[in-house]
Design an enzyme around this catalytic site. Sequence first.
Site, PDB file in Angstrom:
ATOM      1  N   ASP A 153       0.839  -1.207   0.000  1.00  0.00           N
ATOM      2  CA  ASP A 153       0.000   0.000   0.000  1.00  0.00           C
ATOM      3  C   ASP A 153       0.871   1.253   0.000  1.00  0.00           C
ATOM      4  O   ASP A 153       0.572   2.238   0.650  1.00  0.00           O
ATOM      5  CB  ASP A 153      -0.946   0.009   1.207  1.00  0.00           C
ATOM      6  CG  ASP A 153      -0.218  -0.162   2.536  1.00  0.00           C
ATOM      7  OD1 ASP A 153       1.024  -0.232   2.525  1.00  0.00           O
ATOM      8  OD2 ASP A 153      -0.893  -0.227   3.574  1.00  0.00           O
ATOM      9  N   ASP A 229       7.480  -4.448  14.394  1.00  0.00           N
ATOM     10  CA  ASP A 229       7.956  -3.067  14.312  1.00  0.00           C
ATOM     11  C   ASP A 229       8.129  -2.450  15.699  1.00  0.00           C
ATOM     12  O   ASP A 229       9.115  -1.748  15.958  1.00  0.00           O
ATOM     13  CB  ASP A 229       7.028  -2.218  13.434  1.00  0.00           C
ATOM     14  CG  ASP A 229       5.561  -2.374  13.789  1.00  0.00           C
ATOM     15  OD1 ASP A 229       5.207  -3.278  14.571  1.00  0.00           O
ATOM     16  OD2 ASP A 229       4.742  -1.592  13.270  1.00  0.00           O
TER      17      ASP A 229
END
Length: 384
Positions: A153, A229
């Site tokens: 994306d 992350d």
Amino acid sequence: MASKLVSLLCDARVLLLAGVITFVIVQVRLYSAQSEYADRIAAADIYAAVVIIACNRPDYLERTVKSVLQYHTPVASKFQLFISQDGSHAEVRSKALSYPQFHYMQHLDLEPVKTQRPGEMIAYYKIANHYKWALSHLFDERKLKRVIILEDDMEIAPDFFEYFEATGKLLETDRSLMAISSWNDNGQRQFVQDPEALYRSDFFPGLGWMLTRDLWQELSPKWPKAYWDDWLRLNETRKGRQFIRPEICRNYNFGEHGSSMGQFFRQYLEPIKLNDVPVKWRSVDLSYLEEKKYNSHLHDLVSKAVPLSGADVVTKAYDIDGDVRIEYANQATFERLARQFGIFEEWKDGVPRTAYKGVVMFRWQTMRRIFLVNGTSLAQLSEN
């Protein structure tokens, strides 16, 4: 006599068949060795792989691929392209295989996902597992030196590839750096001005980033089951190292719908400015990003900025023609200031997004800078 001839003929056929089989095995092994050698030679010539992490959004994938291909041709010999699909979504697979410029990888994990805490989203576990599989394939099997990770994306800036090629050299010479990112969490249009400006950050930006094989060898044995992350943002993982990030983003995240359910999208992601002024990074001197030089320069800028305090600092900052320094005492104070200016409020393990030595810097309407600093920032920057 005839039976003996038949027997001899059969023996000859057996020997011939055995010889053929032996020859085939030798050739297969030779081909395999040659292929492996060729792969290693090819990997040595590749500066970095670019892998698009995909799952079940064919329309998003197509938009990302088209963006990458728009700027890839001039650097095709340096940057090898991959699409890594998690799962078996037929349209995503068909879309990925339709692009001959990309190598296709497919991760099929048939084991049921077990979350560590009730109510957690399974998607975060599947994403972490997919990342580990894809990076293991690229680093451990293909022996690539560097990998740039995009998700399905993202669109990239015209100077995306040259940016990573230039900044990647810093990872080879500066052991205080962990990775390179093309993302600025506070990269919204109202907070950025300079397309050439790069910064060190204690906060892992993610969203379009490059790591080396050496770092992967360190991280892979400890790779988390989920929230990879945030794990990279922990002090125990980072070990005092920093990341390089740009002022103006080199990728744009258009993914309103995904695992994060559009979290923060309209407020923080949609207004991000994607760089549209190509920088000739090969001619830019990046030595100012070396730790000692950077600390000295930032200390000079912060110490010379006009100090502000009290109520309504936003209005006060607007009335000052020059850089401004505002001190925050703790996380609650920082979050209040961040809300007033409109930047990210989030902290991870004691570090605000984009911060370096406690300093969060952003432009304010023009080239002037706002520095949000904690009580020890100047002291930290003066340590060499």
